[in-house]
Design a protein around this motif. Structure first.
Motif, mmCIF file in Angstrom:
data_model
loop_
_atom_site.group_PDB
_atom_site.id
_atom_site.type_symbol
_atom_site.label_atom_id
_atom_site.label_comp_id
_atom_site.label_asym_id
_atom_site.label_seq_id
_atom_site.Cartn_x
_atom_site.Cartn_y
_atom_site.Cartn_z
ATOM 1 N N UNK A 73 0.806 -1.226 0.000
ATOM 2 C CA UNK A 73 0.000 0.000 0.000
ATOM 3 C C UNK A 73 0.838 1.274 0.000
ATOM 4 N N UNK A 74 1.914 1.294 0.771
ATOM 5 C CA UNK A 74 2.728 2.507 0.858
ATOM 6 C C UNK A 74 3.424 2.798 -0.470
ATOM 7 N N UNK A 75 3.966 1.754 -1.106
ATOM 8 C CA UNK A 75 4.635 1.956 -2.387
ATOM 9 C C UNK A 75 3.643 2.347 -3.477
ATOM 10 N N UNK A 76 2.475 1.731 -3.464
ATOM 11 C CA UNK A 76 1.462 2.082 -4.457
ATOM 12 C C UNK A 76 0.990 3.523 -4.263
ATOM 13 N N UNK A 77 0.860 3.946 -3.027
ATOM 14 C CA UNK A 77 0.463 5.328 -2.774
ATOM 15 C C UNK A 77 1.508 6.293 -3.310
ATOM 16 N N UNK A 78 2.769 5.975 -3.085
ATOM 17 C CA UNK A 78 3.844 6.840 -3.579
ATOM 18 C C UNK A 78 3.839 6.884 -5.110
ATOM 19 N N UNK A 119 -7.956 -3.985 -0.835
ATOM 20 C CA UNK A 119 -8.670 -2.847 -0.263
ATOM 21 C C UNK A 119 -7.724 -1.857 0.390
ATOM 22 N N UNK A 120 -6.717 -2.350 1.092
ATOM 23 C CA UNK A 120 -5.736 -1.462 1.726
ATOM 24 C C UNK A 120 -4.961 -0.678 0.668
ATOM 25 N N UNK A 121 -4.634 -1.354 -0.435
ATOM 26 C CA UNK A 121 -3.898 -0.686 -1.511
ATOM 27 C C UNK A 121 -4.730 0.442 -2.111
ATOM 28 N N UNK A 122 -5.989 0.169 -2.377
ATOM 29 C CA UNK A 122 -6.857 1.193 -2.959
ATOM 30 C C UNK A 122 -7.048 2.349 -1.987
ATOM 31 N N UNK A 123 -7.286 2.035 -0.725
ATOM 32 C CA UNK A 123 -7.478 3.092 0.270
ATOM 33 C C UNK A 123 -6.233 3.969 0.381
ATOM 34 N N UNK A 124 -5.055 3.353 0.327
ATOM 35 C CA UNK A 124 -3.808 4.115 0.430
ATOM 36 C C UNK A 124 -3.646 5.057 -0.754
ATOM 37 N N UNK A 125 -3.989 4.592 -1.951
ATOM 38 C CA UNK A 125 -3.887 5.456 -3.129
ATOM 39 C C UNK A 125 -4.939 6.555 -3.102
#
Length: 333
Positions: A73-78, A119-125
């Motif tokens: 999630x953190x890398x995808x958000x970045x 879901x965590x990945x999408x929420x982070x983005x």
């Protein structure tokens, strides 16, 4: 910046090694409205790689979406923030690719087995970008029950405020089938996608998988928000000429294929001027003129002459003339 109703009406799927910026620029001369997707690029590559080469695009490609691969999630958000700053219209997360290499990185279709993580990945983005964040997925993988697997994933993504789902209406078999076989062997189940839409009418949902024409896509996507075409759009790019008049009620950008090619010439010329090869672009154009007199000679010229290091627009002109000069002749090429 929510998706509008027409945003998902028609799109060209992200395809590795195919939907690069030259391909997208070429497709754009046939349709102003089709939503174009990049090849999948991993979050790590966006963060650490040559960004201009990996995610750079021309302004005339809009509307254009970038597809990311990853499960952190953190890398995808970045990565999503970087892509948003580049000017993309949408961030799409790949939850559908079944290749071994993608599985080895713990992203793509194998994430159907980890819906909470998706879901965590999408929420982070969503937390760091204002443009839409969407997911492209399958209806399930391996021995999953498609009813349970797709509903579970969709419910978690809705809770994460996903903006839309693009569903390839087949299972993916992570073991025993190649990526190519996964595009053809698992049976299509359009009704499963329609049932998802009926259960979640407020979520935009587009259909992908096995659509062979605009007419077939309109029938298959009835009750849904749109269609995504992949290889048929790539191999038959003139199909895109139908998109604007049939789906958006506006004229196509150019009256015919010859006019579209003429409009595309400045892009090719700029590519050559920058040191690129003609074949970088013409490899995406081999499907033009299918079934027309001279089409085989057109393809042969591009396949054999455009690959030469010094090939220029004269090669393309000669290839096009193989068709143009035979249009009114009774004999086949």
């Amino acid at each position: 910046m929510p998706l509008k109703a027409e945003d998902l009406r028609f799109s060209v799927a992200p395809m590795m090694d195919w939907t690069d910026r030259g391909c997208r620029a070429f497709h754009r001369v046939f349709s102003r409205h089709a939503r174009l997707y990049t090849e999948m690029v991993t979050a790590q590559a966006v963060i650490h790689g040559d960004r201009q080469r990996l995610i750079g695009f021309n302004a005339n490609e809009h509307p254009v979406a970038v597809q990311l691969g990853g499960s952190d999630p953190a890398l995808l958000a970045q990565a999503a923030r970087i892509c948003a700053d580049f000017g993309y219209d949408e961030i799409n997360l790949n939850v559908g690719c079944p290749s071994d290499r993608v599985q080895g990185g713990n992203f793509g279709a194998c994430l159907m087995q980890q819906p909470a993580l998706v879901g965590e990945c999408v929420a982070a983005m969503k937390a760091v970008v204002s443009i839409p964040v969407t997911v492209k997925c399958r209806i399930g993988v391996d021995d999953q029950d498609p009813e349970e697997a797709l509903d579970t994933l969709a419910d978690i993504l809705v809770a994460a405020n996903v903006d839309a789902l693009i569903v390839h209406a087949r299972k993916a078999w992570l073991k025993g089938l190649s990526p190519r076989e996964n595009r053809d062997i698992p049976p299509l189940d359009y009704n499963r996608v329609r049932r998802l839409k009926a259960r979640l009418p407020h979520i935009p949902i587009a259909l992908n998988g096995g659509i062979t024409s605009i007419t077939a896509g309109l029938e298959a996507s009835e009750g849904l928000d749109g269609m995504m075409l992949g290889r048929v759009a790539y191999h038959q790019p003139e199909l895109l000429h139908e998109v604007d008049p049939r789906l958006y009620g506006t004229p196509a950008p150019q009256p015919d294929t010859f006019a579209a090619l003429e409009a595309f010439e400045p892009y090719i010329a700029a590519h050559l001027e920058a040191g690129g090869r003609l074949s970088d672009i013409t490899r995406h154009m081999l499907g033009l003129f299918g079934g027309k007199r001279g089409s085989r000679l057109y393809r042969r010229r591009l396949a054999t002459e455009a690959v030469q290091r010094d090939a220029g627009l004269d090669v393309l002109h000669a290839a096009i003339d193989e068709v143009r000069t035979r249009l009114d002749r009774p004999e086949a090429a």
